[in-house]
Design a protein around this motif. Structure first.
Motif, PDB file in Angstrom:
ATOM      1  N   ASN A 147       4.878  -3.021  -6.140  1.00  0.00           N
ATOM      2  CA  ASN A 147       5.549  -3.122  -7.439  1.00  0.00           C
ATOM      3  C   ASN A 147       5.746  -1.787  -8.148  1.00  0.00           C
ATOM      4  OD1 ASN A 147       5.736  -5.995  -7.394  1.00  0.00           O
ATOM      5  ND2 ASN A 147       3.596  -6.145  -8.016  1.00  0.00           N
ATOM      6  N   SER A 148       4.870  -0.827  -7.898  1.00  0.00           N
ATOM      7  CA  SER A 148       4.847   0.340  -8.779  1.00  0.00           C
ATOM      8  C   SER A 148       5.011   1.690  -8.095  1.00  0.00           C
ATOM      9  CB  SER A 148       3.515   0.353  -9.562  1.00  0.00           C
ATOM     10  OG  SER A 148       3.324  -0.861 -10.257  1.00  0.00           O
ATOM     11  N   ILE A 149       4.846   1.756  -6.789  1.00  0.00           N
ATOM     12  CA  ILE A 149       4.808   3.073  -6.165  1.00  0.00           C
ATOM     13  C   ILE A 149       6.159   3.782  -6.220  1.00  0.00           C
ATOM     14  CG2 ILE A 149       5.386   2.455  -3.779  1.00  0.00           C
ATOM     15  CD1 ILE A 149       2.501   4.733  -4.965  1.00  0.00           C
ATOM     16  N   VAL A 150       7.260   3.023  -6.217  1.00  0.00           N
ATOM     17  CA  VAL A 150       8.580   3.660  -6.347  1.00  0.00           C
ATOM     18  C   VAL A 150       8.702   4.339  -7.706  1.00  0.00           C
ATOM     19  CG1 VAL A 150      11.058   3.237  -6.501  1.00  0.00           C
ATOM     20  CG2 VAL A 150       9.723   2.144  -4.695  1.00  0.00           C
ATOM     21  N   SER A 151       8.228   3.673  -8.746  1.00  0.00           N
ATOM     22  CA  SER A 151       8.257   4.273 -10.091  1.00  0.00           C
ATOM     23  C   SER A 151       7.403   5.530 -10.142  1.00  0.00           C
ATOM     24  CB  SER A 151       7.742   3.262 -11.126  1.00  0.00           C
ATOM     25  OG  SER A 151       8.596   2.140 -11.190  1.00  0.00           O
ATOM     26  N   GLN A 167      10.628   6.912   1.208  1.00  0.00           N
ATOM     27  CA  GLN A 167       9.204   7.206   1.394  1.00  0.00           C
ATOM     28  C   GLN A 167       8.397   5.915   1.535  1.00  0.00           C
ATOM     29  OE1 GLN A 167       8.616  10.539   1.709  1.00  0.00           O
ATOM     30  NE2 GLN A 167      10.824  10.657   1.315  1.00  0.00           N
ATOM     31  N   VAL A 168       8.726   4.919   0.729  1.00  0.00           N
ATOM     32  CA  VAL A 168       8.027   3.638   0.803  1.00  0.00           C
ATOM     33  C   VAL A 168       8.317   2.953   2.138  1.00  0.00           C
ATOM     34  CG1 VAL A 168       7.781   1.365  -0.261  1.00  0.00           C
ATOM     35  CG2 VAL A 168       8.042   3.402  -1.702  1.00  0.00           C
ATOM     36  N   LEU A 169       9.540   3.111   2.641  1.00  0.00           N
ATOM     37  CA  LEU A 169       9.889   2.522   3.932  1.00  0.00           C
ATOM     38  C   LEU A 169       9.013   3.086   5.051  1.00  0.00           C
ATOM     39  CD1 LEU A 169      11.724   0.775   5.711  1.00  0.00           C
ATOM     40  CD2 LEU A 169      13.328   2.709   5.808  1.00  0.00           C
ATOM     41  N   LEU A 170       8.691   4.367   4.976  1.00  0.00           N
ATOM     42  CA  LEU A 170       7.805   4.962   5.977  1.00  0.00           C
ATOM     43  C   LEU A 170       6.448   4.264   5.984  1.00  0.00           C
ATOM     44  CD1 LEU A 170       8.558   8.787   5.506  1.00  0.00           C
ATOM     45  CD2 LEU A 170       9.310   7.291   7.372  1.00  0.00           C
ATOM     46  N   GLY A 171       5.973   3.940   4.788  1.00  0.00           N
ATOM     47  CA  GLY A 171       4.703   3.225   4.696  1.00  0.00           C
ATOM     48  C   GLY A 171       4.769   1.843   5.332  1.00  0.00           C
ATOM     49  N   ALA A 174       4.705   2.119   9.084  1.00  0.00           N
ATOM     50  CA  ALA A 174       3.342   2.416   9.518  1.00  0.00           C
ATOM     51  C   ALA A 174       2.474   1.157   9.481  1.00  0.00           C
ATOM     52  CB  ALA A 174       2.734   3.499   8.630  1.00  0.00           C
ATOM     53  N   ASP A 175       2.676   0.338   8.478  1.00  0.00           N
ATOM     54  CA  ASP A 175       1.940  -0.926   8.356  1.00  0.00           C
ATOM     55  C   ASP A 175       2.205  -1.826   9.562  1.00  0.00           C
ATOM     56  OD1 ASP A 175       1.615  -3.825   7.596  1.00  0.00           O
ATOM     57  OD2 ASP A 175       0.855  -2.931   5.765  1.00  0.00           O
ATOM     58  N   THR A 176       3.477  -1.934   9.939  1.00  0.00           N
ATOM     59  CA  THR A 176       3.844  -2.786  11.081  1.00  0.00           C
ATOM     60  C   THR A 176       3.250  -2.266  12.377  1.00  0.00           C
ATOM     61  OG1 THR A 176       5.929  -3.362   9.989  1.00  0.00           O
ATOM     62  CG2 THR A 176       5.776  -3.760  12.361  1.00  0.00           C
ATOM     63  N   LEU A 177       3.359  -0.975  12.605  1.00  0.00           N
ATOM     64  CA  LEU A 177       2.811  -0.398  13.828  1.00  0.00           C
ATOM     65  C   LEU A 177       1.285  -0.529  13.876  1.00  0.00           C
ATOM     66  CD1 LEU A 177       4.999   2.849  14.098  1.00  0.00           C
ATOM     67  CD2 LEU A 177       5.268   0.688  15.347  1.00  0.00           C
ATOM     68  N   GLY A 178       0.663  -0.404  12.718  1.00  0.00           N
ATOM     69  CA  GLY A 178      -0.790  -0.540  12.660  1.00  0.00           C
ATOM     70  C   GLY A 178      -1.253  -1.917  13.081  1.00  0.00           C
ATOM     71  N   LYS A 179      -0.542  -2.944  12.665  1.00  0.00           N
ATOM     72  CA  LYS A 179      -0.912  -4.313  13.052  1.00  0.00           C
ATOM     73  C   LYS A 179      -0.867  -4.479  14.570  1.00  0.00           C
ATOM     74  CE  LYS A 179       0.407  -6.877   8.869  1.00  0.00           C
ATOM     75  NZ  LYS A 179       0.739  -5.768   7.968  1.00  0.00           N
ATOM     76  N   PHE A 180       0.187  -3.976  15.181  1.00  0.00           N
ATOM     77  CA  PHE A 180       0.313  -4.091  16.638  1.00  0.00           C
ATOM     78  C   PHE A 180      -0.757  -3.271  17.367  1.00  0.00           C
ATOM     79  CE2 PHE A 180       4.667  -5.462  15.613  1.00  0.00           C
ATOM     80  CZ  PHE A 180       4.752  -6.572  16.437  1.00  0.00           C
ATOM     81  N   GLY A 181      -1.220  -2.209  16.740  1.00  0.00           N
ATOM     82  CA  GLY A 181      -2.211  -1.359  17.390  1.00  0.00           C
ATOM     83  C   GLY A 181      -3.631  -1.859  17.241  1.00  0.00           C
ATOM     84  N   THR A 240       3.206  10.995   0.307  1.00  0.00           N
ATOM     85  CA  THR A 240       3.708  10.107   1.367  1.00  0.00           C
ATOM     86  C   THR A 240       2.709   9.999   2.512  1.00  0.00           C
ATOM     87  OG1 THR A 240       6.003  10.651   0.798  1.00  0.00           O
ATOM     88  CG2 THR A 240       5.595   9.711   2.985  1.00  0.00           C
ATOM     89  N   ALA A 241       2.048  11.102   2.852  1.00  0.00           N
ATOM     90  CA  ALA A 241       1.028  11.049   3.898  1.00  0.00           C
ATOM     91  C   ALA A 241      -0.105  10.109   3.497  1.00  0.00           C
ATOM     92  CB  ALA A 241       0.484  12.446   4.174  1.00  0.00           C
ATOM     93  N   ALA A 242      -0.516  10.191   2.228  1.00  0.00           N
ATOM     94  CA  ALA A 242      -1.566   9.286   1.739  1.00  0.00           C
ATOM     95  C   ALA A 242      -1.096   7.839   1.763  1.00  0.00           C
ATOM     96  CB  ALA A 242      -1.985   9.694   0.324  1.00  0.00           C
ATOM     97  N   LEU A 243       0.179   7.639   1.412  1.00  0.00           N
ATOM     98  CA  LEU A 243       0.736   6.275   1.419  1.00  0.00           C
ATOM     99  C   LEU A 243       0.757   5.704   2.834  1.00  0.00           C
ATOM    100  CD1 LEU A 243       2.232   3.919   0.001  1.00  0.00           C
ATOM    101  CD2 LEU A 243       4.363   5.172   0.419  1.00  0.00           C
ATOM    102  N   VAL A 244       1.178   6.510   3.799  1.00  0.00           N
ATOM    103  CA  VAL A 244       1.235   6.040   5.192  1.00  0.00           C
ATOM    104  C   VAL A 244      -0.156   5.692   5.701  1.00  0.00           C
ATOM    105  CG1 VAL A 244       1.695   6.779   7.562  1.00  0.00           C
ATOM    106  CG2 VAL A 244       3.373   7.238   5.751  1.00  0.00           C
ATOM    107  N   VAL A 245      -1.132   6.524   5.407  1.00  0.00           N
ATOM    108  CA  VAL A 245      -2.497   6.265   5.876  1.00  0.00           C
ATOM    109  C   VAL A 245      -3.064   5.001   5.231  1.00  0.00           C
ATOM    110  CG1 VAL A 245      -4.858   7.152   5.905  1.00  0.00           C
ATOM    111  CG2 VAL A 245      -2.950   8.686   6.392  1.00  0.00           C
ATOM    112  N   CYS A 246      -2.817   4.821   3.932  1.00  0.00           N
ATOM    113  CA  CYS A 246      -3.368   3.625   3.268  1.00  0.00           C
ATOM    114  C   CYS A 246      -2.689   2.356   3.779  1.00  0.00           C
ATOM    115  CB  CYS A 246      -3.262   3.738   1.751  1.00  0.00           C
ATOM    116  SG  CYS A 246      -1.664   3.321   1.024  1.00  0.00           S
ATOM    117  N   LYS A 247      -1.432   2.418   4.147  1.00  0.00           N
ATOM    118  CA  LYS A 247      -0.755   1.251   4.715  1.00  0.00           C
ATOM    119  C   LYS A 247      -1.271   0.936   6.120  1.00  0.00           C
ATOM    120  CE  LYS A 247       2.127  -0.839   3.215  1.00  0.00           C
ATOM    121  NZ  LYS A 247       2.055  -2.094   2.450  1.00  0.00           N
TER     122      LYS A 247
END
Length: 346
Positions: A147-151, A167-171, A174-181, A240-247
């Motif tokens: 809800n808020s990270i784009v803002s 940037q949010v799309l990258l996260g 990463a979330d999708t790939l993480g599930k498969f991994g 963005t790096a922090a966002l990708v890691v948290c996702k």
């Protein structure tokens, strides 16, 4: 001949069924009539007039009457109404299923009928509550990002909305790939040693909550840092790096707490999931409200906009650290089905 014998058996079963049904109807009772036939050797037994009914008006057991006639191969015997039954090496029994039989089945804890009750005893154990708490904490942070990270990218990092969306799309990727991994690796670990299931589930989600908290702290520090000469794209890269890691960390929960719904109970997994989702949905609603309240408070106090964002990141950090501690202490992946006995509707 065998075909003639089979035909005689079929006619006898049909006559027995109608006879018992008519008898029940004439006595004002409304119960199911059950007819069964099984093979026998050397002779046959016919049970007729079996009445173990419950009165439709008073719902009380009225008693039972049974007339049994033993006949030889090819022989016959009369019942109370003078009807004759020809049997060849079979045993035919007809009777009436009573409400008492249904009650006996419902009193057995392993019957499917028990699932119609709300499993109150399921929530007397710490495992389900650890799962509920984990789901609520997960949703609190997850829906802040949604809800808020784009803002945040627009107001603090200084990106245009479209660039922030990338940037949010990258996260999300990463979330999708993480599930498969994560999922195959965790499943393999549990298959190697099923007795370690609880430990594996605890480790996965505890580490995921701790990692998410670390990423939120990184965003908070980066948003308030004003080092001389720092360029905007450097700040964007860190965020963005922090966002990708948290996702990626969040995706690990699919083989952590999210799987314990079925681990804890297969009979009441739907109920547990429904209760947990309800609590987690409340947490998801609180998250954007808390973000708005903290930003408004900072604006009202004439503080920099980053102050409100930093406070929200700090709140999410604390929520995830508490969730990690609760999960590591109270989580369980051991089934509770054998410990739950439904005692009535609640």
């Amino acid at each position: 001949s065998s075909s003639s014998s089979s035909s005689d058996q079929h006619r006898q079963k049909k006559a027995a069924y109608h006879h018992a049904a008519a008898h029940e109807h004439n006595n004002g009772r409304h119960n199911k009539v059950v007819v069964t036939t099984q093979s026998s050797s050397g002779g046959a037994t016919t049970t007729t007039g079996a009445v173990a009914a419950t009165s439709s008006s008073k719902h009380k057991r009225q008693g039972a009457a049974r007339d049994t006639t033993n006949v030889g191969v090819g022989g016959g015997g009369p019942d109370d109404d003078g009807h004759s039954h020809l049997l060849l090496g079979t045993t035919t029994t007809f009777g009436v299923a009573t409400d008492d039989d249904e009650a006996d089945r419902e009193r057995k804890p392993n019957r499917v009928a028990d699932t119609k009750y709300f499993p109150v005893r399921l929530f007397c154990y710490s495992g389900p509550w650890a799962t509920i708490a984990a789901h609520a904490a997960f949703n609190f942070g997850r829906y802040f990002v949604y809800n808020s990270i784009v803002s945040f990218y627009v107001e603090v990092v200084g990106l245009e909305p479209v660039a922030a969306g990338r940037q949010v799309l990258l996260g999300q990727v990463a979330d999708t790939l993480g599930k498969f991994g994560f999922a195959p690796c965790v499943d393999a670990a549990i298959r190697r040693d099923p007795t370690r299931k609880t430990r594996v589930r605890k480790t996965v989600s505890t580490a995921a909550f701790a990692c998410f908290a670390a990423c939120m702290t990184t965003m908070a520090v980066e948003s308030t840092a004003h080092a001389p000469g720092r360029r905007r794209h450097a700040r964007c890269g860190v965020v963005t790096a922090a966002l990708v890691v948290c996702k990626i960390a969040s995706s690990a929960h699919v083989c952590g707490f999210k799987t314990t719904y079925l681990d804890l109970t297969s009979r009441h997994a739907g109920t547990l999931t429904g209760v947990s989702n309800t609590v987690a949905t409340v947490a998801a609603m609180i998250s954007p409200l808390a973000t708005g309240a903290l930003l408004e408070r900072a604006a009202a106090a004439h503080e920099p906009v980053v102050t409100g964002w930093a406070r929200m990141f700090a709140v999410i950090t604390v929520v995830n650290l508490v969730a990690a501690a609760v999960w590591a202490t109270f989580a369980s992946a051991d089934s509770l089905d054998d410990k739950i006995v439904a005692k009535g509707a609640v």
